[in-house]
Structure formats: C-alpha cells, structure tokens
Design an enzyme around this catalytic site. Structure first.
Site, PDB file in Angstrom:
ATOM      1  N   TYR A  27      -4.361  17.478 -11.188  1.00 10.44           N
ATOM      2  CA  TYR A  27      -4.915  16.365 -10.413  1.00 10.44           C
ATOM      3  C   TYR A  27      -6.008  15.643 -11.198  1.00 10.44           C
ATOM      4  CZ  TYR A  27      -7.046  13.903  -6.431  1.00 10.44           C
ATOM      5  OH  TYR A  27      -7.554  12.952  -5.580  1.00 10.44           O
ATOM      6  N   ILE A  72       0.849  -1.185   0.000  1.00 11.24           N
ATOM      7  CA  ILE A  72       0.000   0.000   0.000  1.00 11.24           C
ATOM      8  C   ILE A  72       0.890   1.242   0.000  1.00 11.24           C
ATOM      9  CG2 ILE A  72      -1.840   1.248   1.197  1.00 11.24           C
ATOM     10  CD1 ILE A  72      -2.565  -1.407   2.583  1.00 11.24           C
ATOM     11  N   LYS A  90      -5.838  11.742 -12.599  1.00  7.65           N
ATOM     12  CA  LYS A  90      -6.810  10.733 -12.191  1.00  7.65           C
ATOM     13  C   LYS A  90      -7.613  10.218 -13.387  1.00  7.65           C
ATOM     14  CE  LYS A  90      -5.912  10.555  -7.784  1.00  7.65           C
ATOM     15  NZ  LYS A  90      -5.302   9.337  -7.186  1.00  7.65           N
ATOM     16  N   THR A 119      -9.301  13.914   5.392  1.00  4.38           N
ATOM     17  CA  THR A 119      -7.853  13.769   5.454  1.00  4.38           C
ATOM     18  C   THR A 119      -7.189  15.142   5.408  1.00  4.38           C
ATOM     19  OG1 THR A 119      -7.648  13.651   3.043  1.00  4.38           O
ATOM     20  CG2 THR A 119      -8.010  11.570   4.227  1.00  4.38           C
ATOM     21  N   ASN A 148      -2.442   4.187  -3.535  1.00  5.60           N
ATOM     22  CA  ASN A 148      -3.195   5.179  -2.778  1.00  5.60           C
ATOM     23  C   ASN A 148      -2.516   6.556  -2.749  1.00  5.60           C
ATOM     24  OD1 ASN A 148      -4.884   6.284  -0.371  1.00  5.60           O
ATOM     25  ND2 ASN A 148      -2.779   6.256   0.406  1.00  5.60           N
TER      26      ASN A 148
END
Length: 254
Positions: free
Chosen positions: A155, A12, A159, A192, A88
């Site tokens: 970004y 991860i 993605k 987060t 991630n």
C-alpha cells in the site's frame, strides 16, 4: 475554479461506500453537476445526473471499455466548465510483513492502487480532451506514501508511486495540454471500512494497530462526508495547483 454557475462533470472511482460514496454525494450537491461512478455496483443511469459503470479495477483490461459506457452527449456539454476524474478506489490488503503475504494479494494491491489510476488517467485524457473547460485529475493518496508502516509495504509503495506519478504527469500536462492538471490529496484518517479492517489486525500483522484503535475510541477519525465536502469545495474554489500534494487536515473549507 471559482466563478458563476457552470456545468461540472465528475468521474469518481470506488463510489459504493466510504469516501467514494461521500465524494459522489458532495459532487452531486454542486449545481449543474453530473457524476459517473466507476465501482463494482450494478450499472445504472438516474435522472441524467448520476450514472454507475460497473467495473472491478483489479481487471485493468476493463478500464478502456468502461469509458465507452459513459452516457455523454458532447453537444449538450458545449458549456461544460470543468471535467474531473477522482482516483479514489483503493485496497489496503494484504496487511502483514511482505514475507508472510499472499502473492496474488500483493499483485492486486499494486494493480488497484497504482496501475489502475495511471490507466484511468490515460483514458480520461483521451475522453476529455475534446470537451471544453478545465480538466482535473485528483489522486487520493495517503500519509503512508511518506512514512513506512510495517505491514503496509504494498500500500505504501503504491501510494508513493502515485505521488511521484502525479508530479510527473503534471509536468507532462503542462507541456502537451495545459487544460489538464493533476494533484494528489491525502484525506487523513477517515472513518471508513478500511479503518475498521485495520483495527481488526493482530500486532503481528500490523504493529501500530493500537494507534488506530485509539483514534477511533477518542474521536480522531474524520467522517467521510466531511472529508468529501472539503475536497470538492477546495477543488472548485481553485485551491489546488497542478502537481501539488495536499493534506485535507490542514486545509479549511472554502
């Protein structure tokens, strides 16, 4: 991925904090699991179940060497049922119209969010192909891959590229080695440090900042541990398919 007790192996990225840290904890909660984190934290090996390999994913030249640092006894893994790579780690900066962005930050965003997952997947394939059992690559994506957010050009582009790469690699794996599968998972708006960074933006940097301020104020953010547990449970319950793209907000825990 349902069934009786089995050994599980996870790699991860971005496990220092946030969703990555919660994903590592959720993976370790599974019986027979071993978790290797790829993060900027200091390297460690703990209880033969948890290891961290120190790496800055902006340094893409370091990715191949990171796999060489994984402490794995292939003979001991003869009963391994599943090996999983979760891509991630990600960065949101720069947040601003492209015309106002720093050249270096734009390039770093694409390296961490798109180039690194592709390289990690390539090296995971060669690392895991000699291991028994099913192999999964889970790419963490975002709603920004499907709709434009002014101020998030790099970004969103990274993605979106990762989404298409996921679909493409799924076709490739089905042809060259069906033991491998890949999917993309959007975790939703998770509480987060990235969300905190968004809320500090000016309207000039990010015109939709008020939407994210309101989400925090009105309890609209998902706790990282909740999103992580849902993702791991869905994966192990066999709810993901090769080439699929999933929104965790519409999935119920297994």
């Amino acid at each position: 991925m349902s069934g009786t007790a089995r050994r599980l192996f996870f790699i991860i990225t971005g496990t220092t904090r946030g969703l990555g840290r919660s994903l590592a904890a959720a993976a370790l909660d599974q019986a027979g699991s071993r978790v290797v984190g790829f993060s900027r934290a200091a390297p460690f090996l703990k209880n033969d179940r948890q290891q961290n390999v120190s790496i800055d994913l902006n340094d893409t030249d370091a990715i191949a060497a990171a796999f060489d640092q994984i402490a794995v006894d292939r003979q001991e893994n003869a009963d391994l049922a599943h090996s999983v790579l979760i891509n991630n780690a990600g960065v949101l900066d720069p947040i601003a119209p492209v015309a106002d962005c720093d050249d270096r930050l734009l390039a770093e965003n694409i390296r961490v969010n798109l180039t690194a997952p592709l390289l990690l997947t390539r090296h995971f394939f060669h690392f895991a192909k000699g291991l028994p059992g099913r192999k999964w690559i889970v790419n963490i994506t975002s709603g920004a891959s499907q709709a434009p957010y002014p101020g998030w050009a790099a970004y969103g582009a990274a993605k979106a590229g990762l989404d298409l790469a996921t679909r493409t690699m799924a076709l490739e794996f089905a042809s060259i080695d069906p033991a491998f599968a890949v999917c993309a998972v959007a975790p939703g708006t998770v509480d987060t440090d990235m969300q905190a960074r968004i809320r500090r933006c000016s309207h000039q940097q990010f015109p939709q900042v008020d939407k994210f301020i309101d989400l925090k104020a009105n309890g609209g953010l998902t706790p990282p541990f909740q999103a992580a547990r849902r993702l791991i449970k869905s994966l192990l319950a066999g709810r993901f398919e090769n080439g699929g793209r999933y929104d965790l907000r519409t999935m119920h825990p297994a």
